[in-house]
Design a protein around this motif. Structure first.
Motif, short mmCIF file in Angstrom:
data_model
loop_
_atom_site.label_atom_id
_atom_site.label_comp_id
_atom_site.label_asym_id
_atom_site.label_seq_id
_atom_site.Cartn_x
_atom_site.Cartn_y
_atom_site.Cartn_z
N UNK A 167 59.08 1.73 -64.79
CA UNK A 167 58.87 1.41 -63.38
C UNK A 167 59.71 0.22 -62.95
N UNK A 168 60.14 0.25 -61.70
CA UNK A 168 60.87 -0.85 -61.07
C UNK A 168 60.18 -1.21 -59.76
N UNK A 169 59.85 -2.48 -59.59
CA UNK A 169 59.29 -2.95 -58.33
C UNK A 169 60.45 -3.28 -57.40
N UNK A 170 60.52 -2.57 -56.28
CA UNK A 170 61.69 -2.72 -55.41
C UNK A 170 61.76 -4.08 -54.73
N UNK A 171 60.62 -4.76 -54.55
CA UNK A 171 60.65 -6.06 -53.86
C UNK A 171 61.25 -7.17 -54.69
N UNK A 172 61.60 -6.87 -55.92
CA UNK A 172 62.25 -7.88 -56.77
C UNK A 172 63.76 -7.90 -56.60
N UNK A 173 64.28 -7.01 -55.75
CA UNK A 173 65.72 -6.89 -55.58
C UNK A 173 66.08 -6.91 -54.10
#
Length: 333
Positions: A167-173
């Motif tokens: 999983x990747x949290x989009x708000x970290x980028x």
């Protein structure tokens, strides 16, 4: 992984590794490219270095250590228990803690340019990691120089039902996107439609990893004057009984047939492209049984189960030898 090493061995024996400019990988291909780079201090090996240093070391490593059990061992750390349902994260932890893959994507060599391919479960598109950025054309692209290499590689093993997803949290980028066919430099900030992206094995979308290099619709390469060599270690779809009337295996069988047909269309398109002019590329596949090859070895390789367990030295040597023989056939050598 061992089959791909056999392909690389024959390329090295022909002095071709120095000419590799781009690599696109899925599944075991991503894992083995990552391990090759780790064994050579994050430098793409020369043909001689691969033959005399990298390949012998990987022969020992993959016959003594199990990536599968290495991933499971990460559960002894209480903080990793949250990954029990997304085991690609456990594989990433094993690559960091047991294989030394602690560096970010930004530390990868500039050449060859490496695309590590996953599948975005939210939008069904190819999600790729490169040295400088990550993303897909619907979500946008974000800076990847600090993203963990081990996490990107682990996506390659995130096959539904086995490992996965990562999983990747989009708000970290910070995400950027430009219009279709718009020039570079016209990117604008965007917010992806999903807060979390779940990434599976790139083979779910494109089992050959061909899309970065080959336009199937136009039957033409995306990079001009490029020789494209495909190494396909995917297990062919076999014949099996359908099972009982009420069985989840019936649904799995239907899904396998659809996946196999999608792969077959990519293979046929690329093989048609290559047969029009042999200097365009080559197609190397596991189980190939052409004239002059070891028939029994080809059959064993074709039916060898795909796992992340450690191999015996005999298994490793057989699969590498088969990969080398298949490369001779695929290159017309």
């Amino acid at each position: 992984m061992a089959f791909h090493l056999g392909v690389m061995r024959r390329m090295a024996e022909l002095g071709l590794l120095e000419r590799v400019s781009h690599v696109s990988s899925v599944s075991g291909g991503s894992l083995i490219v990552g391990l090759v780079l780790l064994e050579n201090n994050l430098v793409w090996p020369s043909s001689q270095a691969f033959l005399h240093e990298v390949l012998p070391r990987l022969r020992v490593s993959l016959s003594q250590r199990s990536l599968q059990w290495g991933a499971l061992r990460q559960l002894v750390r209480p903080r990793n228990l949250r990954f029990i349902a997304s085991r690609a994260n456990l594989l990433a932890a094993a690559l960091k803690n047991e294989w030394g893959a602690t560096m970010p994507l930004g530390d990868l060599p500039a050449r060859p340019e490496w695309s590590i391919n996953g599948t975005n479960a939210e939008n069904g598109r190819r999600f790729r990691f490169k040295r400088h950025d990550l993303g897909d054309y619907l979500s946008g692209y974000a800076d990847a120089k600090c993203y963990p290499l081990a996490d990107a590689i682990a996506v390659s093993a995130a096959f539904p039902g086995g490992f996965g997803p990562l999983s990747i949290r989009t708000n970290k980028f910070t995400w950027l996107k430009r219009g279709w066919d718009a020039p570079k430099g016209s990117e604008v900030p965007v917010t992806p439609p999903f807060q979390t992206l779940h990434l599976y094995d790139g083979g779910v979308y494109d089992n050959l990893g061909l899309e970065p290099f080959f336009d199937a619709g136009r039957n033409a390469p995306k990079l001009p004057e490029t020789f494209i060599l495909v190494s396909d270690a995917g297990l062919p779809l076999g014949s099996n009984p359908l099972g009982r009337p009420i069985s989840p295996f019936r649904l799995k069988r239907v899904a396998d047939i659809m996946s196999d047909q999608a792969r077959a269309l990519r293979v046929r398109t690329f093989v048609h492209y290559v047969t029009q002019a042999p200097d365009r590329g080559g197609f190397v596949f596991i189980g190939c049984n052409a004239s002059g090859m070891d028939t029994a070895l080809a059959e064993r390789a074709k039916t060898f189960p795909t796992t992340l367990r450690r191999l015996t030295l005999v298994e490793f040597d057989d699969l590498v030898r088969h990969g080398a023989e298949a490369t001779d056939n695929g290159l017309g050598a």
